[in-house]
Enzyme design. Structure first.
Site, PDB file in Angstrom:
ATOM      1  N   ARG A   1      32.570  -6.957 -18.482  1.00  0.00           N
ATOM      2  CA  ARG A   1      32.446  -5.795 -18.485  1.00  0.00           C
ATOM      3  C   ARG A   1      33.018  -5.485 -16.690  1.00  0.00           C
ATOM      4  NH1 ARG A   1      33.131  -6.785 -22.800  1.00  0.00           N
ATOM      5  NH2 ARG A   1      32.119  -5.624 -24.599  1.00  0.00           N
TER       6      ARG A   1
ATOM      7  N   SER B   1       0.671  -1.037  -0.030  1.00  0.00           N
ATOM      8  CA  SER B   1      -0.207  -0.044   0.143  1.00  0.00           C
ATOM      9  C   SER B   1       0.844   1.240   0.137  1.00  0.00           C
ATOM     10  CB  SER B   1      -0.964   0.033   1.210  1.00  0.00           C
ATOM     11  OG  SER B   1      -1.451   1.398   1.502  1.00  0.00           O
TER      12      SER B   1
ATOM     13  N   GLY C   1      32.452   2.068   0.580  1.00  0.00           N
ATOM     14  CA  GLY C   1      32.213   1.454   1.898  1.00  0.00           C
ATOM     15  C   GLY C   1      33.462   1.279   2.604  1.00  0.00           C
TER      16      GLY C   1
ATOM     17  N   ARG D   1      -6.474   9.274   1.009  1.00  0.00           N
ATOM     18  CA  ARG D   1      -7.838   9.565   1.062  1.00  0.00           C
ATOM     19  C   ARG D   1      -8.027   9.276   2.706  1.00  0.00           C
ATOM     20  NH1 ARG D   1     -11.319   6.369  -2.976  1.00  0.00           N
ATOM     21  NH2 ARG D   1      -9.192   6.174  -4.138  1.00  0.00           N
TER      22      ARG D   1
ATOM     23  N   ASP E   1      -0.019   4.126   0.474  1.00  0.00           N
ATOM     24  CA  ASP E   1      -0.486   5.279   1.578  1.00  0.00           C
ATOM     25  C   ASP E   1       0.073   4.824   3.018  1.00  0.00           C
ATOM     26  OD1 ASP E   1      -2.231   6.229  -0.347  1.00  0.00           O
ATOM     27  OD2 ASP E   1      -4.042   5.007   0.251  1.00  0.00           O
TER      28      ASP E   1
ATOM     29  N   GLU F   1      -5.096  14.094  -0.485  1.00  0.00           N
ATOM     30  CA  GLU F   1      -6.454  14.116  -1.213  1.00  0.00           C
ATOM     31  C   GLU F   1      -7.615  13.916  -0.186  1.00  0.00           C
ATOM     32  OE1 GLU F   1      -7.053  10.912  -3.696  1.00  0.00           O
ATOM     33  OE2 GLU F   1      -6.066   9.702  -2.460  1.00  0.00           O
TER      34      GLU F   1
END
Length: 809
Positions: free
Chosen positions: A690, A198, A609, A244, A200, A298
């Protein structure tokens, strides 16, 4: 599942004997299915208090594919038969080709793909018992009795109803003659484990849901772009983001970009907000701020539960202030795009945990959801989480907004409190002065997010009544007296800027102790906040050790970790590491894409690192690497040869591409050039090679939403600690000489904790500049398993179901 993994009682690990997993106790003749999807707002199973929704949300989130991949590969690893259920519950009801067996290659090259490859759809039929009866019949035809559901609260609640009805559905199928009585006994129980997808972040019980971090990336990309045009034209922008019923995206976006105002469903503005907002915007313009950013969810409402729309806000600003104002509604842009590194790692961890939870489930185990608490994977009863999610909406409907914030959890409440402290400055005459001077300094290599941390510290310090001082160019500048007072508006717009605006150097304070002590006395510095990496940690140790000789250092001192290497003892995460990880992941995605036409190519990528393999290991997990060489896990020529053989076999499949990451200091002799030449020679006729050294691009760029948010919150927490310490000493002339007055602030598993540097010394490998124990090494086998290597995975942290605990504000 046909068979499971065998849990070794002695080591508590998945064991592989001769490369084949042994049978898991009690889980013999079962199979697992994985489905994704999210019900729309109208279809939520628990939707009894909410008449109807307005329109449907999309049914998939960026990051789901990483979860699908992890479930499939971990399931195959432990000897299970794994099935895709296409198009969510609709595919389960329709059956046929919608339920298909998955193999290893079917989830290749999907980590970087948004949405979900197995599709998702709303299903009215599954809401009825007749539909669930069809679904049960379709699962039984394939012997599926373990279900992993990836979706929102609607999908997960539907799965729980299905599980509760399972035995009754089987009996009905037997009465109808669709199955025999033997099948009823054989497939008597359905196990369900959920993962929350989700954007949200509206599901209670987890700090982050799959897809949220990627959505924040989309929002911040837009905000950063808008800020440049807004500054040019002196405009006000109103940005509407999704949410929402939950304001998480709006709130964290506001924190991450330093928005002037934010509107949330859970925390409506007080009465008279219109005038307050206009005063705030005009004050910011008077301070020569050339732009205003207002973010609105919203579903934003006022205290009477009436909607606050973006158009209404624009009209107010234009009418009252006459500012040139634009509205931008981000919409479904937030659901798309490439998943962030955080989402890929989160989804991979949750996917593996879900498979383990299914294998350990018994007939008495309730449906659970795997979630994130701090940095710790936990299992929670599904319906407890759903109930609390319902309670949030109920609290908002009843205008109990403080309860709504509390039920959202400590992460949401912490974000809201931090935003309020940083966004609104009280008049100077309303702030009680402490007569204390607090200095902020950056030390070590630059890291994205440092500026957000400085901004947060300065504003919280001023709000607490302190006089804030900025030290420029690290300890070198400290010794030379490059110290200036820094004010509230001086740090405006800092959150989105990379590098270090204060300047930073690797110089340690040891040879400048006398000069630094003089500067602390001259400027009456009462506390010191150090933001930096391992050099900052060493510098803090040196200042602490010098207290006996220089009483000026007998003040509260705290360090906030900020380094791409993520190698500071006392914290699982450092500011800047997430941005670096996203850079590595994005680069690996592009490199892999470049090989899509050539085929049979292996890429060797060198990461930064130092001796810490965090970036290489976690970058490998996020990018789907075949191997990652790190200092913490010694390797020799036999391991290199084994990896070449593994890639040779891989080239015989449809995935004719390889990716190998190497930490820059993993081995003195097995350099990037050596590994490249070895692979090139041994792979002749099978694949070519490569190499790519990513270098300092990992330190640059705009900070990720995670680093902005993390830097802001942890630095605010550090200043709160300093304020408490200074209050203890007020009026008593107290000198701080105890170990607990010199600390590193970090996150450890579930908690943000202050640890004295004196204690951390025992946990530090000073020669290699890394902690002796690092949490992420437990995830190393996960990367190997998902790359099809034989490995043992430690499940000692996996355990019993925990219960959802509401957070007290």
């Amino acid at each position: 599942m046909e068979s499971g993994g065998r849990l070794c009682p002695a080591r508590n690990k998945w064991n592989q004997v001769g490369g084949k997993p042994g049978p898991f106790p009690g889980r013999c003749q079962s199979r697992g299915g994985v489905g994704g999807g999210r019900a729309s707002e109208q279809e939520r199973w628990w939707d009894c208090h909410q008449g109807s929704g307005t329109g449907a949300s999309e049914c998939c989130q960026t990051g789901m594919n990483a979860a699908v991949r992890a479930v499939v590969r971990m399931g195959i690893y432990v000897g299970a038969k794994v099935y895709f259920i296409y198009e969510g519950y609709q595919g389960m009801v329709d059956g046929g080709s919608n339920i298909a067996e998955a193999d290893w290659e079917s989830v290749s090259s999907i980590l970087q793909v948004g949405g979900t490859i197995i599709g998702s759809a709303r299903c009215q039929a599954f809401r009825t018992r007749e539909g669930r009866l069809k679904a049960a019949c379709n699962l039984l035809q394939r012997g599926i009795t373990n279900l992993c559901v990836i979706g929102g609260d609607g999908s997960l609640t539907g799965a729980n109803i299905f599980r509760k009805e399972w035995s009754g559905l089987l009996e009905e199928l037997a009465r109808n003659g669709q199955i025999d009585k033997e099948a009823v006994q054989k497939y008597a129980y359905l196990n369900v484990v959920g993962m929350v997808g989700s954007i949200d972040n509206d599901f209670c019980g987890t700090d982050m849901t799959i897809g949220t971090d990627s959505a924040l990336h989309r929002i911040i990309e837009v905000v950063d772009a808008i800020m440049t045009t807004a500054q040019s034209h002196q405009r006000t922008f109103v940005l509407e983001v999704m949410g929402r019923h939950c304001g998480y995206l709006a709130l964290v976006s506001a924190l991450a970009c330093g928005a002037d105002w934010v509107f949330l469903p859970e925390s409506p503005p007080e009465e008279g907000w219109e005038e307050q907002m206009c005063v705030k915007l005009s004050e910011n313009r008077a301070r020569k701020k050339r732009l205003n950013i207002i973010i609105v969810a919203e579903g934003a409402i006022d205290t009477q539960n009436k909607p606050i729309t973006s158009e209404k806000i624009k009209e107010l600003v234009v009418t009252q202030l006459g500012y040139d104002t634009r509205v931008t509604i981000l919409g479904h842009v937030q659901r798309g795009g490439t998943p962030s590194a955080f989402d890929r790692i989160l989804a991979s961890r949750m996917g593996v945990e879900a498979v383990i939870a299914l294998l350990e489930a018994t007939p008495d185990t309730p449906a659970c959801v795997v979630s994130l608490n701090g940095n710790h994977a936990v299992r929670l009863p599904l319906m407890e989480c759903v109930q609390m999610t319902q309670d949030v909406q109920k609290a908002m409907d009843e205008r109990r907004f403080q309860d709504a914030v509390r039920l959202r959890g400590r992460s949401f409440a912490g974000n809201l409190n931090t935003y309020k402290r940083l966004a609104i400055k009280l008049p100077d005459d309303q702030i009680p002065k402490t007569n204390c001077n607090v200095a902020v300094i950056n030390v070590g290599a630059p890291a994205a997010g440092m500026n957000a941390a400085v901004r947060s510290a300065v504003r919280v310090g001023i709000a607490d009544g302190h006089r804030m001082l900025a030290i420029y160019d690290g300890f070198d500048g400290f010794a030379k007296g490059q110290i200036k007072e820094i004010g509230w508006t001086d740090v405006g717009g800092w959150t989105g800027q990379g590098g270090s605006i204060l300047g930073t150097k690797r110089v340690l304070p040891g040879k400048y102790l006398e000069e630094i002590a003089t500067q602390m006395r001259t400027h009456s510095i009462n506390a010191l906040l150090i933001i930096g990496g391992f050099e900052a940690y060493l510098g803090l140790l040196e200042l602490s050790a010098a207290r006996e000789k220089h009483e000026e250092f007998c003040v509260p001192m705290v360090m906030v970790p900020a380094t791409v290497s993520n190698n500071v003892p006392g914290s699982d995460f450092s500011i800047g590491a997430d941005t670096a990880l996203n850079t590595i992941t994005d680069t690996c995605d592009r490199i892999k894409q470049s090989a899509s036409g050539t085929k049979r190519r292996v890429f060797i990528i060198e990461t930064m690192g130092g001796y810490c393999g965090y970036l290489a290991n976690m970058g490998g997990l996020a990018a789907g690497a075949d191997a990652a060489y790190i200092f913490e896990e010694p390797f020799d020529i036999r391991d290199l040869q084994s990896n070449v053989e593994h890639l040779t076999e891989k080239m015989k499949t449809t995935i004719q591409r390889g990716l190998v990451l190497r930490n820059e200091s993993c081995s003195e002799n097995y350099t990037t050039d050596f590994i490249y030449q070895l692979y090139s020679e041994e792979g002749k006729g099978v694949f070519d090679c490569r190499k790519n050294v990513l270098g300092h691009m990992q330190q640059g760029g705009a900070p990720s939403p995670f680093d902005r948010n993390f830097g802001t919150k942890i630095s605010a927490r550090a200043m709160e600690w300093i304020t408490v310490k200074l209050k203890e000493a007020r009026g008593r002339g107290k000198k701080f000489t105890t170990d607990d007055s010199v600390c590193v602030l970090g996150i450890s598993k579930r908690n943000v904790i202050f640890q004295p540097v004196a204690e951390l010394k025992k946990q530090t490998d000073f020669e290699h500049r890394i902690p002796k124990e690092q949490w992420w090494l437990k995830l190393r086998p996960l990367m190997k398993i998902l790359a099809k290597y034989k490995a043992s995975y430690d499940v000692s942290d996996s355990g019993q179901l925990e219960h959802v605990q509401p957070w007290s504000v």
